[in-house]
Design an enzyme around this catalytic site. Structure first.
Site, PDB file in Angstrom:
ATOM      1  N   GLY A   1       1.087  -1.332   0.282  1.00 14.91           N
ATOM      2  CA  GLY A   1       0.110  -0.248   0.035  1.00 14.91           C
ATOM      3  C   GLY A   1       0.711   1.301  -0.549  1.00 14.91           C
TER       4      GLY A   1
ATOM      5  CG  PHE B   1       4.334  11.887   4.271  1.00 10.42           C
ATOM      6  CD1 PHE B   1       3.611  12.163   5.251  1.00 10.42           C
ATOM      7  CD2 PHE B   1       4.553  13.208   3.977  1.00 10.42           C
ATOM      8  CE1 PHE B   1       2.476  13.068   5.514  1.00 10.42           C
ATOM      9  CE2 PHE B   1       4.143  14.109   3.303  1.00 10.42           C
ATOM     10  CZ  PHE B   1       3.278  14.231   4.772  1.00 10.42           C
TER      11      PHE B   1
ATOM     12  CG  ASP C   1      -5.288  10.326  10.888  1.00 10.36           C
ATOM     13  OD1 ASP C   1      -4.509   9.651  10.194  1.00 10.36           O
ATOM     14  OD2 ASP C   1      -6.649  10.112  10.350  1.00 10.36           O
TER      15      ASP C   1
HETATM   16  C1  LIG Z   1      -2.145   2.235   6.832  1.00  8.27           C
HETATM   17  C2  LIG Z   1      -1.456   3.205   6.321  1.00  8.27           C
HETATM   18  C3  LIG Z   1      -0.106   3.078   6.494  1.00  8.27           C
HETATM   19  N1  LIG Z   1       0.366   1.511   6.393  1.00  8.27           N
HETATM   20  C4  LIG Z   1       0.833   0.877   7.107  1.00  8.27           C
HETATM   21  O1  LIG Z   1       1.969   0.971   7.402  1.00  8.27           O
HETATM   22  C5  LIG Z   1       0.790  -0.781   6.934  1.00  8.27           C
HETATM   23  C6  LIG Z   1       1.692  -1.219   8.254  1.00  8.27           C
HETATM   24  C7  LIG Z   1       1.455  -2.930   7.480  1.00  8.27           C
HETATM   25  N2  LIG Z   1       1.355  -4.171   8.240  1.00  8.27           N
HETATM   26  N3  LIG Z   1       1.031  -4.908   7.209  1.00  8.27           N
HETATM   27  C8  LIG Z   1       0.360  -5.285   6.225  1.00  8.27           C
HETATM   28  N4  LIG Z   1      -0.576  -5.171   5.360  1.00  8.27           N
HETATM   29  C9  LIG Z   1      -1.077  -4.701   4.315  1.00  8.27           C
HETATM   30  O2  LIG Z   1      -0.906  -3.823   4.091  1.00  8.27           O
HETATM   31  C10 LIG Z   1      -1.647  -5.979   4.106  1.00  8.27           C
HETATM   32  C11 LIG Z   1      -2.509  -5.886   2.276  1.00  8.27           C
HETATM   33  C12 LIG Z   1      -3.571  -6.777   1.646  1.00  8.27           C
HETATM   34  C13 LIG Z   1      -3.371  -7.894   2.364  1.00  8.27           C
HETATM   35  N5  LIG Z   1      -4.073  -8.452   1.601  1.00  8.27           N
HETATM   36  C14 LIG Z   1      -5.028  -8.433   0.346  1.00  8.27           C
HETATM   37  C15 LIG Z   1      -5.818  -9.022   0.062  1.00  8.27           C
HETATM   38  N6  LIG Z   1      -6.122 -10.615   0.196  1.00  8.27           N
HETATM   39  C16 LIG Z   1      -6.962 -11.346  -0.428  1.00  8.27           C
HETATM   40  C17 LIG Z   1      -4.976 -11.032   1.872  1.00  8.27           C
HETATM   41  C18 LIG Z   1      -3.924 -10.579   1.889  1.00  8.27           C
HETATM   42  C19 LIG Z   1      -2.423  -8.529   3.110  1.00  8.27           C
HETATM   43  C20 LIG Z   1      -1.870  -7.222   3.910  1.00  8.27           C
HETATM   44  C21 LIG Z   1      -0.173  -3.413   6.066  1.00  8.27           C
HETATM   45  S1  LIG Z   1       0.044  -1.401   5.482  1.00  8.27           S
HETATM   46  C22 LIG Z   1       1.124   3.120   5.324  1.00  8.27           C
HETATM   47  C23 LIG Z   1       1.420   5.338   6.302  1.00  8.27           C
HETATM   48  C24 LIG Z   1       2.025   5.407   4.809  1.00  8.27           C
HETATM   49  C25 LIG Z   1       2.690   5.029   4.221  1.00  8.27           C
HETATM   50  C26 LIG Z   1       2.042   3.795   3.199  1.00  8.27           C
HETATM   51  C27 LIG Z   1       0.692   2.692   4.574  1.00  8.27           C
END
Ligand SMILES: CC[C@@H](NC(=O)c1cc2[nH]nc(NC(=O)c3ccc(N4CCN(C)CC4)cc3)c2s1)c1ccccc1
Length: 272
Positions: free
Chosen positions: A17, A21, A133
């Site tokens: 994702g 920033f 937030d």
């Molecule tokens: C909350 C926003 C923040 N994100 C974090 O810090 C984040 C920290 C962190 N730890 N694990 C994550 N896991 C995922 O993002 C994730 C997304 C989709 C997934 N699936 C897709 C569908 N599928 C069926 C299952 C698996 C699995 C894991 C994220 S995001 C951020 C802040 C700044 C820059 C980038 C991201």
């Protein structure tokens, strides 16, 4: 054990994702095979937006927190032009994807998530941290479906530092949109917003324009569509959180004891 990490310690996987920033990738630590999320932030972005100390605060805050519903920050490192945060990997991704897929959550799911969030916020507040937030995009689900609060980028160590919040107003308490002094109870307000959104699928003060949302928040223009799936206990809890006077909002302790939570939430934080 403050092991000095570097990029060579990790094998980088797919992008997960992106935020304003930086980006997050799934990664595996080579020796232990441990899977993490690696958040990459470019130093020039930090300089451009002057958020170096905000990031430092985020790192210190999140590193000091250790709670089952708060995403762990294991460590960090940097190279010439990037800062890397080694974060807990939440295998089931973003809660709001599940919310938009389902449209709305059952009362059991919603109450279980609200209880998890309340416990996490009680823990943060006792460590003098206000997240400020909390919104669906910052809520993740681990492999068991347990809720994890992520992205402490806007949290503060309980100083009344005001930040120009970017993004949607929907989750902001009146005192924040009115740029007044605010305290921990902004997170209580947001719990009311999220509870409404989990049950109805949309935030309560959603409007065509930001200006209209602003007006509806200030007025606390709260309406409950007639929906047989939403109990009066749920509406009671929401109405006792979305209160303009922050001192009158239900406390985190009282939320945990509310009849709707007692009746519907699964205390272990997992809902099959
Ligand atoms: C909350 C926003 C923040 N994100 C974090 O810090 C984040 C920290 C962190 N730890 N694990 C994550 N896991 C995922 O993002 C994730 C997304 C989709 C997934 N699936 C897709 C569908 N599928 C069926 C299952 C698996 C699995 C894991 C994220 S995001 C951020 C802040 C700044 C820059 C980038 C991201």
């Amino acid at each position: 054990r403050n092991h000095q990490w570097s990029l060579n310690d990790f094998e980088i996987g797919k992008p997960l994702g992106r935020g304003k920033f930086g980006r997050v990738y799934v990664a595996r630590e080579l020796k232990s095979k441990f899977v993490v999320a690696l958040k990459v932030i470019f130093k020039e972005q930090l300089e451009k937006y002057r958020i170096q100390n905000q990031l430092r605060r985020e790192m210190e805050i999140q590193k000091s927190l250790n709670h089952p519903n708060v995403l762990r920050l294991y460590g960090w490192f940097h190279d010439a032009d990037r800062v890397f945060l080694i974060l807990e990997y939440a295998h089931n991704g973003e809660l709001y994807k599940e919310l938009s897929k389902r449209g709305h959550l059952t009362e059991k799911h919603a109450a279980t998530y609200i209880l998890s969030l309340t416990k996490a916020l009680a823990y943060c507040h006792e460590k003098h941290v206000i997240h400020r937030d909390i919104k669906p995009e910052n809520l993740l689900l681990d492999h068991e479906g347990r809720l994890k609060i992520a992205d402490f980028g806007w949290s503060v160590q309980s100083r009344n530092k005001r930040n120009t919040m970017c993004g949607t107003l929907d989750y902001l308490a009146p005192e924040m949109v009115e740029n007044k002094a605010h305290d921990y109870s902004v997170d209580n307000w947001t719990l009311g917003i999220l509870c409404y959104e989990f049950l109805y699928g949309v935030p309560p003060f959603e409007a065509e324009s930001q200006a209209d949302t602003f007006k509806r928040i200030i007025k606390v223009d709260l309406r409950f569509p007639s929906n047989p799936l939403v109990s009066s206990d749920a509406k009671n809890l929401i109405s006792r959180l979305l209160v303009k006077d922050s001192s009158q909002r239900l406390s985190l302790q009282k939320i945990m004891e509310h009849p709707w939570i007692i009746k519907n939430a699964n205390p272990i934080g997992i809902c099959k």
